[in-house]
Design a protein around this motif. Structure first.
Motif, PDB file in Angstrom:
ATOM      1  N   LEU A  28       0.829  -1.205   0.000  1.00 61.54           N
ATOM      2  CA  LEU A  28       0.000   0.000   0.000  1.00 61.54           C
ATOM      3  C   LEU A  28       0.866   1.258   0.000  1.00 61.54           C
ATOM      4  O   LEU A  28       0.570   2.232  -0.715  1.00 61.54           O
ATOM      5  N   ASN A  29       1.926   1.239   0.778  1.00 60.55           N
ATOM      6  CA  ASN A  29       2.822   2.394   0.817  1.00 60.55           C
ATOM      7  C   ASN A  29       3.473   2.618  -0.545  1.00 60.55           C
ATOM      8  O   ASN A  29       3.608   3.764  -0.998  1.00 60.55           O
ATOM      9  N   SER A  30       3.869   1.540  -1.211  1.00 61.56           N
ATOM     10  CA  SER A  30       4.501   1.677  -2.526  1.00 61.56           C
ATOM     11  C   SER A  30       3.521   2.223  -3.558  1.00 61.56           C
ATOM     12  O   SER A  30       3.891   3.062  -4.390  1.00 61.56           O
ATOM     13  N   ILE A  31       2.270   1.773  -3.504  1.00 56.82           N
ATOM     14  CA  ILE A  31       1.271   2.251  -4.469  1.00 56.82           C
ATOM     15  C   ILE A  31       0.997   3.741  -4.280  1.00 56.82           C
ATOM     16  O   ILE A  31       0.971   4.521  -5.242  1.00 56.82           O
ATOM     17  N   CYS A  54       4.378  10.248  -9.353  1.00 56.27           N
ATOM     18  CA  CYS A  54       3.995  10.577 -10.738  1.00 56.27           C
ATOM     19  C   CYS A  54       3.381  11.971 -10.816  1.00 56.27           C
ATOM     20  O   CYS A  54       3.635  12.723 -11.772  1.00 56.27           O
ATOM     21  N   THR A  55       2.601  12.334  -9.804  1.00 56.54           N
ATOM     22  CA  THR A  55       2.016  13.678  -9.778  1.00 56.54           C
ATOM     23  C   THR A  55       3.092  14.741  -9.654  1.00 56.54           C
ATOM     24  O   THR A  55       3.063  15.763 -10.357  1.00 56.54           O
ATOM     25  N   PHE A  56       4.058  14.517  -8.787  1.00 61.96           N
ATOM     26  CA  PHE A  56       5.140  15.483  -8.621  1.00 61.96           C
ATOM     27  C   PHE A  56       5.982  15.612  -9.888  1.00 61.96           C
ATOM     28  O   PHE A  56       6.397  16.717 -10.259  1.00 61.96           O
ATOM     29  N   VAL A  57       6.233  14.492 -10.559  1.00 62.37           N
ATOM     30  CA  VAL A  57       7.043  14.534 -11.776  1.00 62.37           C
ATOM     31  C   VAL A  57       6.310  15.282 -12.884  1.00 62.37           C
ATOM     32  O   VAL A  57       6.907  16.064 -13.634  1.00 62.37           O
ATOM     33  N   LYS A  58       5.004  15.083 -13.000  1.00 61.65           N
ATOM     34  CA  LYS A  58       4.227  15.803 -14.020  1.00 61.65           C
ATOM     35  C   LYS A  58       4.182  17.298 -13.721  1.00 61.65           C
ATOM     36  O   LYS A  58       4.270  18.120 -14.630  1.00 61.65           O
ATOM     37  N   GLU A  59       4.004  17.648 -12.466  1.00 62.48           N
ATOM     38  CA  GLU A  59       3.977  19.067 -12.117  1.00 62.48           C
ATOM     39  C   GLU A  59       5.313  19.745 -12.392  1.00 62.48           C
ATOM     40  O   GLU A  59       5.355  20.937 -12.715  1.00 62.48           O
TER      41      GLU A  59
END
Length: 572
Positions: A438-441, A448-453
């Motif tokens: 769960l932590n990994s997910i 992914c959100t941080f990389v896109k931003e």
């Protein structure tokens, strides 16, 4: 009588003439002083900036008038608007630091937790699968294929290191170490604890290099010329390092346990005050973005390690009191004091570092994006390292010694007897696997959100730089001459302008005439522009040639900075 009256009238007339002449002389002197502008006045400028020209008598120069003027005089802050606006922005930045810093700390904490849980959950399963493949592949007659993949070889080596070090740790008596440390004086324990912190950083810096050397030596292609001492010597060095680092952390945890169990709590108070000494050693130094990123990673690793040490202390104390839950509330105030002191020191330290070095609070968002990039890139097909090793290089957090110590403490504190105990252990292991997944997910989605931003998706598909190409690029950057166009336009350089090709000079002059807002060097994303700015200052102010700037180190991307690339103010 007539003569006396006439003589008296004559004297009075002479006196009147003398008085009139004195008055005329005074008037003449006053007029000459007014013409020369030397009239003594006590006045201040109006609102419109016009001087008062009224004549002041000497009687006006009194203490009462001076005090009245000091009480009623005024000034206008709007005459220096830029300065006060900058000061206000610095205050707002300091107020934003706790929020932005804790976002980074929370994200980094769960990254360390994910790496730490990997040693207990997925690493044993991967080792078992690799050993099964090692046994079944020769039996099936598949001689052309490789027995193990490079990642599986690294997993097997990690498993062997853990097994050998745990067998060596079984000969270490924790109780004897506790009583040996408890018999020392408070000053000795304080010095020992400081020495252990320094030794932990040195072990972490050199230990990851030892492990990386072992992994590469074991998986290096055989076609290449042998340039190493062999796998077995590297393996023995790795085992020795993990064992010694685990012993060091055990002594550190034992010292903290002695501080918790001391009667007057003086040792614990001294150890907590040591955290505030860290502020003195770091706040008044010059920090760039890369240095601050490195220090932030070190703070994340230190905070997570302290939590594990507190867990070990609580386990040992609960085991001594037969797992009485009432004793846990006795330890709770001291645990909270340690955590709050860590939080306060980190906030104050980062707030003043960003203030003194003119670094924006948005830089912590860039740091989060850099850590998220490591997690996302480790899931790509072209990944060249495991994520746990990437975190170890970035933060200096090596989970093997800490996990080994925790396993030693848990197995010595908790006794497993009967089938019910084995069922509880199995359920606890399944719960750890669930927590790890769960932590990994959640971390992967957040990353992914941080990389896109941060607009870093394109870097995910870039091939990893080789050693030869990185050295060639660094040499080319150092030997690159400064363009002559920068010296052919002195007027533009003196005005602080850089004329790009195809841009008219009038536009640049218009921009120079417009009022500029002071900006920080940390606003450029994922770069270190301080060296370029220094080059501009040298070119414009001192007029040095480009040859004098060749020996500067090339600027580094945040993705190329790990925990031990830059230490303090030294340049690698």
């Amino acid at each position: 009588m007539a003569d006396s009256l006439s003589s008296g009238l004559g004297e009075e007339k002479e006196r009147e003439k003398e008085d009139s002449e004195r008055v005329r002389k005074d008037v003449r002197t006053d007029r000459s002083k007014d013409k020369d502008g030397v009239t003594e006045t006590l006045g201040f400028n109006d609102k419109n900036g016009e001087a008062r020209g009224q004549k002041r008598d000497l009687s006006d120069l009194s203490l009462v008038r001076f005090i009245t003027t000091e009480i009623t005089r005024g000034y206008f802050l709007e005459h220096n608007e830029a300065k006060y606006t900058e000061r206000r922005e610095k205050v707002y930045t300091c107020l934003r630091i706790p929020k932005e810093l804790e976002k980074l700390m929370t994200f980094g904490f769960f990254l360390c937790l994910d790496t730490f849980l990997y040693v207990f959950t997925l690493l044993p399963l991967r080792v078992i699968l690799a050993l099964l493949q090692l046994i079944t592949v020769p039996c099936c007659g598949l001689r052309g294929s490789r027995l193990l993949q490079p990642a599986q070889v690294c997993d097997v080596l990690k498993g062997l290191i853990m097994v050998l070090c745990y067998s060596m740790m079984s000969y270490v008596d924790y109780s004897m170490m506790y009583h040996l440390i408890r018999g020392q004086s408070v000053i000795k324990l304080y010095i020992i604890y400081n020495m252990l912190e320094v030794a932990d950083r040195l072990f972490s810096s050199f230990g990851q290099d030892i492990l990386d050397a072992l992994y590469w030596t074991a998986t290096e292609p055989k076609e290449k010329k042998r340039a190493h001492i062999g796998v077995i010597p590297h393996f023995l060095m790795a085992v020795l390092y993990v064992f010694l680092h685990a012993i060091l952390i055990m002594v550190q945890a034992t010292t903290l346990n002695v501080a918790f169990n001391s009667h007057n709590k003086s040792l614990l108070t001294i150890m907590m005050s040591n955290n505030f000494v860290e502020i003195k050693g770091s706040v008044f130094k010059k920090f760039e973005k890369n240095n601050l990123f490195q220090m932030s990673n070190s703070d994340i690793k230190e905070r997570f390690t302290n939590y594990i040490l507190l867990l070990i202390v609580c386990l040992r104390n609960m085991e001594q009191f037969s797992w009485n839950p009432d004793h846990l509330w006795v330890l709770f105030p001291d645990v909270v004091m340690v955590i709050i002191s860590e939080f306060a020191v980190d906030v104050v330290k980062h707030a003043f570092i960003t203030k003194f070095n003119d670094i924006s609070a948005d830089v912590y968002g860039e740091y989060r994006a850099s850590l998220a990039f490591d997690l996302v890139s480790s899931r790509q097909k072209n990944a060249y390292t495991d994520y746990s090793d990437s975190v170890s290089r970035r933060m200096g957090f090596i989970p093997l010694p800490l996990a080994l110590l925790l396993i030693k403490v848990v197995t010595s504190s908790v006794r497993i007897q009967g089938s019910l105990s084995f069922m509880c252990v199995l359920l606890f292991y399944l719960g750890m696997i669930t927590l790890k997944v769960l932590n990994s997910i959640v971390l992967l989605g957040t990353s992914c959100t941080f990389v896109k931003e941060a607009n870093m998706e394109e870097k995910l598909f870039d091939p990893p730089p080789s050693v030869a190409s990185s050295r060639a690029n660094s040499r080319a950057h150092r030997n690159k001459p400064v363009p002559a166009a920068a010296h052919q336009e002195p007027a533009a350089d003196q005005a602080g302008l850089s004329l790009a090709p195809g841009v008219p000079q009038t536009a640049n002059m218009a921009e120079a005439a417009a009022p500029t807002i002071p900006t920080s060097d940390s606003d450029t994303f994922l770069t270190t522009p301080d060296e370029d700015d220094d080059d501009k200052i040298i070119n414009t102010e001192t007029g040095l040639e480009g040859d004098a700037l060749r020996h500067r180190t090339p600027k580094k991307d945040l993705l190329e900075i790990d925990r031990f690339t830059i230490c303090g103010n030294r340049i690698d």
